[in-house]
Design a protein around this motif. Structure first.
Motif, PDB file in Angstrom:
ATOM      1  N   THR A  98       0.849  -1.187   0.000  1.00 53.51           N
ATOM      2  CA  THR A  98       0.000   0.000   0.000  1.00 53.51           C
ATOM      3  C   THR A  98       0.880   1.232   0.000  1.00 53.51           C
ATOM      4  O   THR A  98       1.758   1.370   0.860  1.00 53.51           O
ATOM      5  N   ARG A 100       0.569   5.206   0.342  1.00 47.82           N
ATOM      6  CA  ARG A 100      -0.300   6.328   0.694  1.00 47.82           C
ATOM      7  C   ARG A 100       0.388   7.617   0.287  1.00 47.82           C
ATOM      8  O   ARG A 100       1.539   7.852   0.655  1.00 47.82           O
ATOM      9  N   GLU A 112      -4.641   6.701  -1.749  1.00 49.35           N
ATOM     10  CA  GLU A 112      -4.081   5.419  -1.333  1.00 49.35           C
ATOM     11  C   GLU A 112      -4.101   4.485  -2.533  1.00 49.35           C
ATOM     12  O   GLU A 112      -5.145   4.283  -3.150  1.00 49.35           O
ATOM     13  N   THR A 114      -2.808   0.655  -4.241  1.00 43.09           N
ATOM     14  CA  THR A 114      -2.342  -0.710  -4.003  1.00 43.09           C
ATOM     15  C   THR A 114      -1.355  -1.050  -5.106  1.00 43.09           C
ATOM     16  O   THR A 114      -1.708  -1.078  -6.288  1.00 43.09           O
ATOM     17  N   GLN A 143       0.139  -4.951   3.424  1.00 42.90           N
ATOM     18  CA  GLN A 143      -1.273  -4.993   3.796  1.00 42.90           C
ATOM     19  C   GLN A 143      -1.451  -5.263   5.301  1.00 42.90           C
ATOM     20  O   GLN A 143      -2.386  -4.758   5.911  1.00 42.90           O
ATOM     21  N   ARG A 145       0.481  -4.187   7.658  1.00 41.58           N
ATOM     22  CA  ARG A 145       1.021  -3.021   8.371  1.00 41.58           C
ATOM     23  C   ARG A 145       2.111  -3.400   9.386  1.00 41.58           C
ATOM     24  O   ARG A 145       2.239  -2.793  10.431  1.00 41.58           O
ATOM     25  N   ARG A 148       6.889  -0.012   7.862  1.00 38.15           N
ATOM     26  CA  ARG A 148       6.536   1.173   7.079  1.00 38.15           C
ATOM     27  C   ARG A 148       7.799   1.893   6.644  1.00 38.15           C
ATOM     28  O   ARG A 148       8.751   2.020   7.405  1.00 38.15           O
TER      29      ARG A 148
END
Length: 166
Positions: A98, A100, A112, A114, A143, A145, A148
């Motif tokens: 993902t 963002r 956002e 994918t 996905q 999380r 990051r």
């Protein structure tokens, strides 16, 4: 004996009333312009629940430390319609990621995406229909999380580095 001259014309033909009206009329128009500017869009910098946001910072820092321990980093290229991510390190191969895109001041412009893994080229990619030219903050995560990466795409640039910053 002093002679006093009387003006016999109507008031609106005199310059003084008009000169005295300029400051109040200007103040009314400037006030209306400021009121419109203040109420036009909501302030994207204010967080409704600042306490929850503060508590979540530690979780985000842990996710970034975990990404650093895995040796994850990457380069995001934007060609105007597609984002292409080339990763360093080994995230879950084949798993979607993902991305963002956060506008610095306007939350209603955030997006956002994918990113889908292209095994032939070993890149992740996604299409975007319309992206205004602005400074974008990039947050890349899987996905689940679990980690990051962050980066910044400056206006006019097409390449951004994403890395753990925690």
């Amino acid at each position: 004996m002093r002679y006093v001259r009387e003006d016999s014309g109507p008031w609106y033909r005199q310059p003084w009333p008009w000169l005295l009206m300029i400051p109040p009329v200007t103040a009314v128009f400037v006030g209306m312009a400021l009121l419109r500017a203040a109420t036009w869009e909501p302030d994207g910098l204010v967080v409704a629940d600042y306490y929850q946001e503060g508590r979540a910072i530690n979780e985000v820092l842990e996710r970034e430390r975990f990404a650093a321990s895995l040796g994850l980093a990457g380069e995001v290229r934007f060609d105007g319609r597609h984002f292409i991510l080339q990763m360093e390190g080994t995230p879950l191969p084949g798993a979607p990621l993902t991305l963002r895109l956060l506008h610095p001041t306007r939350a209603n412009k955030d997006a956002e995406l994918t990113l889908i893994h292209d095994e032939a080229r070993n890149v992740w990619q996604a299409s975007v229909s319309d992206l205004p030219d602005a400074r974008w903050h990039l947050h890349l995560e899987p996905q689940d999380r679990s980690w990051r990466l962050r980066g910044r795409l400056e206006p006019g640039e097409r390449i951004a580095r994403v890395a753990a910053q925690g």
